[in-house]
Structure formats: structure tokens, C-alpha cells
Design a protein around this motif. Structure first.
Motif, PDB file in Angstrom:
ATOM      1  N   ALA A  92       0.839  -1.206   0.000  1.00 19.08           N
ATOM      2  CA  ALA A  92       0.000   0.000   0.000  1.00 19.08           C
ATOM      3  C   ALA A  92       0.871   1.252   0.000  1.00 19.08           C
ATOM      4  O   ALA A  92       0.629   2.188  -0.767  1.00 19.08           O
ATOM      5  CB  ALA A  92      -0.945  -0.010   1.203  1.00 19.08           C
ATOM      6  N   LYS A  93       1.900   1.275   0.828  1.00 19.49           N
ATOM      7  CA  LYS A  93       2.770   2.454   0.904  1.00 19.49           C
ATOM      8  C   LYS A  93       3.542   2.665  -0.400  1.00 19.49           C
ATOM      9  O   LYS A  93       3.746   3.794  -0.834  1.00 19.49           O
ATOM     10  CB  LYS A  93       3.707   2.352   2.097  1.00 19.49           C
ATOM     11  N   LYS A  94       3.935   1.559  -1.038  1.00 23.57           N
ATOM     12  CA  LYS A  94       4.620   1.674  -2.330  1.00 23.57           C
ATOM     13  C   LYS A  94       3.677   2.316  -3.358  1.00 23.57           C
ATOM     14  O   LYS A  94       4.066   3.229  -4.090  1.00 23.57           O
ATOM     15  CB  LYS A  94       5.069   0.292  -2.806  1.00 23.57           C
ATOM     16  N   LEU A  95       2.435   1.868  -3.386  1.00 26.79           N
ATOM     17  CA  LEU A  95       1.458   2.420  -4.329  1.00 26.79           C
ATOM     18  C   LEU A  95       1.131   3.870  -4.016  1.00 26.79           C
ATOM     19  O   LEU A  95       1.010   4.699  -4.917  1.00 26.79           O
ATOM     20  CB  LEU A  95       0.189   1.568  -4.325  1.00 26.79           C
ATOM     21  N   VAL A  96       0.991   4.202  -2.742  1.00 26.24           N
ATOM     22  CA  VAL A  96       0.664   5.567  -2.314  1.00 26.24           C
ATOM     23  C   VAL A  96       1.718   6.548  -2.810  1.00 26.24           C
ATOM     24  O   VAL A  96       1.405   7.674  -3.199  1.00 26.24           O
ATOM     25  CB  VAL A  96       0.538   5.611  -0.771  1.00 26.24           C
ATOM     26  N   SER A  97       2.965   6.112  -2.847  1.00 23.12           N
ATOM     27  CA  SER A  97       4.052   7.012  -3.251  1.00 23.12           C
ATOM     28  C   SER A  97       3.967   7.421  -4.718  1.00 23.12           C
ATOM     29  O   SER A  97       4.643   8.354  -5.139  1.00 23.12           O
ATOM     30  CB  SER A  97       5.408   6.371  -2.955  1.00 23.12           C
ATOM     31  N   SER A  98       3.140   6.755  -5.504  1.00 23.93           N
ATOM     32  CA  SER A  98       3.032   7.099  -6.927  1.00 23.93           C
ATOM     33  C   SER A  98       2.067   8.257  -7.205  1.00 23.93           C
ATOM     34  O   SER A  98       1.944   8.685  -8.341  1.00 23.93           O
ATOM     35  CB  SER A  98       2.626   5.862  -7.739  1.00 23.93           C
ATOM     36  N   PHE A  99       1.404   8.772  -6.159  1.00 27.65           N
ATOM     37  CA  PHE A  99       0.471   9.893  -6.335  1.00 27.65           C
ATOM     38  C   PHE A  99       1.136  11.199  -5.911  1.00 27.65           C
ATOM     39  O   PHE A  99       1.929  11.218  -4.975  1.00 27.65           O
ATOM     40  CB  PHE A  99      -0.804   9.657  -5.513  1.00 27.65           C
ATOM     41  N   GLU A 100       0.797  12.287  -6.605  1.00 29.19           N
ATOM     42  CA  GLU A 100       1.336  13.599  -6.239  1.00 29.19           C
ATOM     43  C   GLU A 100       0.878  13.976  -4.838  1.00 29.19           C
ATOM     44  O   GLU A 100       1.660  14.475  -4.035  1.00 29.19           O
ATOM     45  CB  GLU A 100       0.878  14.663  -7.243  1.00 29.19           C
ATOM     46  N   THR A 101      -0.408  13.788  -4.560  1.00 28.12           N
ATOM     47  CA  THR A 101      -0.929  14.000  -3.216  1.00 28.12           C
ATOM     48  C   THR A 101      -1.808  12.817  -2.856  1.00 28.12           C
ATOM     49  O   THR A 101      -2.485  12.234  -3.715  1.00 28.12           O
ATOM     50  CB  THR A 101      -1.755  15.305  -3.082  1.00 28.12           C
ATOM     51  N   PHE A 102      -1.761  12.460  -1.592  1.00 26.82           N
ATOM     52  CA  PHE A 102      -2.524  11.320  -1.106  1.00 26.82           C
ATOM     53  C   PHE A 102      -2.923  11.572   0.337  1.00 26.82           C
ATOM     54  O   PHE A 102      -2.138  12.096   1.126  1.00 26.82           O
ATOM     55  CB  PHE A 102      -1.674  10.044  -1.171  1.00 26.82           C
ATOM     56  N   GLU A 103      -4.143  11.187   0.651  1.00 26.04           N
ATOM     57  CA  GLU A 103      -4.569  11.186   2.049  1.00 26.04           C
ATOM     58  C   GLU A 103      -5.525  10.030   2.250  1.00 26.04           C
ATOM     59  O   GLU A 103      -6.223   9.611   1.321  1.00 26.04           O
ATOM     60  CB  GLU A 103      -5.247  12.501   2.446  1.00 26.04           C
ATOM     61  N   ILE A 104      -5.513   9.486   3.438  1.00 27.13           N
ATOM     62  CA  ILE A 104      -6.465   8.453   3.806  1.00 27.13           C
ATOM     63  C   ILE A 104      -7.029   8.832   5.164  1.00 27.13           C
ATOM     64  O   ILE A 104      -6.280   9.245   6.056  1.00 27.13           O
ATOM     65  CB  ILE A 104      -5.835   7.042   3.816  1.00 27.13           C
ATOM     66  N   SER A 105      -8.334   8.756   5.280  1.00 28.46           N
ATOM     67  CA  SER A 105      -8.958   9.092   6.561  1.00 28.46           C
ATOM     68  C   SER A 105     -10.094   8.121   6.845  1.00 28.46           C
ATOM     69  O   SER A 105     -10.656   7.504   5.945  1.00 28.46           O
ATOM     70  CB  SER A 105      -9.454  10.535   6.575  1.00 28.46           C
TER      71      SER A 105
END
Length: 149
Positions: A92-105
């Protein structure tokens, strides 16, 4: 994007709804034909959603989930203590790094009802869908990055 996973004696599944700022929606349900805990089903939904968003070149992504564990692990507030959960978190963290901005809540379950429904559809209910929901069966856990010792 709203994500949810579910695992019980009758149905194991995951669902996500990716909505563009203009209101275009992609609805996806995953049938898990392997044993998975509820938390693993939640990660299956998250990872499938992240992969889909990346594939269609989403740059900014906000995720809403009702799993306190998943949200806090991805945000770095909780550790993943089990090897399998640590592997899901790493992917999940590897995939998240491919976005310019990311947030999860985290959102209350009542605000995540549509993704919850997608994660709980039975085979009979899936057969009645009109094509507005993508359906995929997973026979094994998401292809995850594994460390070789």
C-alpha cells in the motif's frame, strides 16, 4: 475513493468506488475465493483501488475507509505486527508514493455504505448486476512485494 472489505462465513469480498471531481464513478467488487481475515479483505480493497487509480493516471487521491486499523497503519500511527499485514502495508505504501498527493482518513461505517455493499455481494446478487459495477474474482491474495531473506 471509498474502500471496504468484508470476510465472514458466507462471503469474502472487497469493494471500492473511485469518483472523479466531475462525478464520474468506477465501482468495483472483488470476490475473494481464498481465506482472508476482515483486515486482509480491507487491504485487498485498498490495494485494488490504488492500482486502479494509478492505472488511470490519477494524480491526487483521497481515500475514505471505515477500518481504523488500515487507516492508522497507512498513516504510520500503528505498526503492522503480523508478517502478512506488514506485506500488505508495504505494498500500500509503495502504491501511495506514486500519487502527487494522497490522504487516507477514517469515516464512520454509515458514510461508507456503498463500498460496504460492494464488499458483501453474494454470487446471486453479483449475477443480477447490470454492468455498472466491475467484478473480479481473486483466487489468491494480491500480488504483493515479498522480501527474500
Amino acid at each position: 475513493m471509498f474502500v471496504d472489505g468484508s470476510s465472514n462465513a458466507e462471503v469474502r469480498g472487497a469493494g471500492f468506488i473511485l469518483t472523479s471531481p466531475e462525478g464520474f464513478k468506477i465501482q468495483f467488487t472483488l470476490r475473494l475465493s481464498f481465506l482472508a481475515s476482515n483486515n486482509e479483505a480491507e487491504y485487498e480493497a485498498l490495494i485494488a483501488g490504488l492500482r486502479t487509480a494509478r492505472a488511470i493516471q490519477v494524480k491526487r487521491l483521497a481515500i475514505r475507509a471505515d477500518s481504523q486499523l488500515i487507516v492508522n497503519q497507512v498513516n504510520g500511527d500503528y505498526e503492522a505486527k503480523d508478517d502478512r499485514m506488514a506485506t500488505y502495508l508495504k505494498e500500500a505504501k509503495k502504491l501511495v508514493s506514486s500519487f502527487e498527493t494522497f490522504e487516507i482518513s477514517r469515516v464512520p461505517r454509515r458514510k461508507n455504505k456503498k463500498a460496504d455493499v460492494l464488499s458483501r455481494l453474494s454470487k446471486e446478487e453479483l449475477a443480477q448486476l447490470d454492468g455498472s459495477v466491475y467484478i473480479k474474482q481473486l483466487d489468491a491474495p494480491a500480488d504483493l512485494v515479498r522480501e527474500v531473506a
